[in-house]
Scaffold this motif. Sequence first.
Motif: not given
Length: 590
Positions: A174, A212, A177, A247
């Motif tokens: 995370n 991703i 990202y 997301n």
Amino acid sequence: MKGLIKFLSKKVINQIAAGEVILRPSSVLRELLENAIDANAKKIDIFIKNSGKTLIQLIDDGEGMNIHDAKMSFKRYATSKINKIDDIFQIKTKGFRGEALSSIALISQLEIQTKNKKSSMGIHLFIEEGKIKKEIPLNMLKGTRISVKNIFYKIPARRQFLKSSRIEFLHIINEFYKIVLAHRDITYRFYHNNKMIFFLKKTSLKQRIEEIFKNKKKNFSPIFIKKNKIFVKGFVSIPDSSVKKGNQFILINYRSVTHIFLHNKIIHAYDGFLKELKTISYFIFIHVDSNLLNWNVHPEKKEVKLEKEDIIGTMIQQEIKNVLFHQYEVKNKELKKYNISFDSNSFKNDNFNYYHSFFNNIETFYNKKKVFQIKNLFQNISESNSIVRNHHFSNDLLYHYSVSFKKKIKMFQMNRKYIIYSLNNEDMMIIDQHRAHKNILFEFFLKKRKNLISQLLLFPIKMKLLKKEFFYLKKISKNLMDFGFHLYFFNEYVYLYSIPEKIHQNVLVDIFQNILKYNFIQGEKEKNNNKILISISKFASIKCGTKLSSDKMESLVKDLFSCEKPYYTFSGKPIFFVLKKQFFEKIFKK
């Protein structure tokens, strides 16, 4: 006598401070990545072992450090980013407080290998508990290699609070990202337990999202705002019932943050389009002048104090709504085929919000591909003379609707705001419940004024007002009596003994607060009465968000069409409109 309170040792103080910055292995990765980006790295390799518990290693080709800076870099509050207090409010780098490496050095076995372009040799430092244990000259290329081994190895209490390897690795991913979304001009290679997980090259935001999150099939729409030195860009998802969880990323000046206010603004742009707001995905990049930000409000810099957040939030929300509307746009050439019954006079600029508000709450009608943008329809409807010009509601139409109400009507409420029902299984009528009830009350009090039945209160309501408000209310007490409000004034108190029928006690405060805002003119009785009438109608009416039973909806609709003027409120806003059968036939034509 020796007391209980004493100073903590420097070692304990440092470990407490380190714990505020480094919570888990993902915190280490974030800080190392931010340092590499501040060093202008263009290639970054990341090596993780055992979800970061054993090793987090980062190699970059950035500017590197000379020997002196390398030895200073892990000292607490040693930084090259700021020099004076004012610099805190002009932050343009990822790091600035000089806490990251010092915190890492206190809770792990740290190795730093680095060299800048001006140095002939690099340095390899071995650091434990914040102290250099060993240093070796090193011949290497410009850049930095940092290895963080055995996190919390001397703090068992902290180490045991780490989650499972799977959970800790998800935290690491995370954080990764967040960085690679913001800084897409860098090449990243990411390894876990000697296996390459990511190889990301310089790319666009949309391609990075696809890389991703592996969601090439997901439908995203771009947003773009540039106004008053505020720049917003990114992507938002189009409602998709097949998605279970979205997301969601907000990045301000290239730093990912948690911002509850902006998050709520973004997800509530989908109100009416989507029931499960957790399925929304968004990637919002906000760029503002650094003096509008204060990053020094969270140890991990995950939160930020943002000036003008209300303005920015509203801008983003409106832009997302526009994007969603655009997905369901009706083409102008199809517009003239639609048969809609309503008054063209309703299309004043201040009434568009009403139509937008209603259709903002519609998800789909039948087929997702045929969901249309009613906003665009109504904005362009006035241009189509064949549809609207010279088409007014007639008495026959009103009679037709009134006759229909003699029998039981099936109707339903949408979003606790609109009443919808079908006329003879052909036309569909959509009524704004708040405007309808406001109009009903307005005509009721207008007709029955001076003949109203007052409800005598079991216990008088005692109100204490400011001196100015006391005399102001006393001045219009006779006007209020015409509407059924009986007041008694004694000392600094006002006693309310009775209220008019159709008024509930729970709205009295709102009514009187609004009445006291008006500028009543001595001798202008009719004008003063109208102001009171507007206040009563507005604040005693059913509000949007109120759930109505079937009987209450039917009663409301019947009362509306018993009014002399059921079409518009006293301020000229439309109360309802009708979609005729042909309207749906054209939209859903195969």
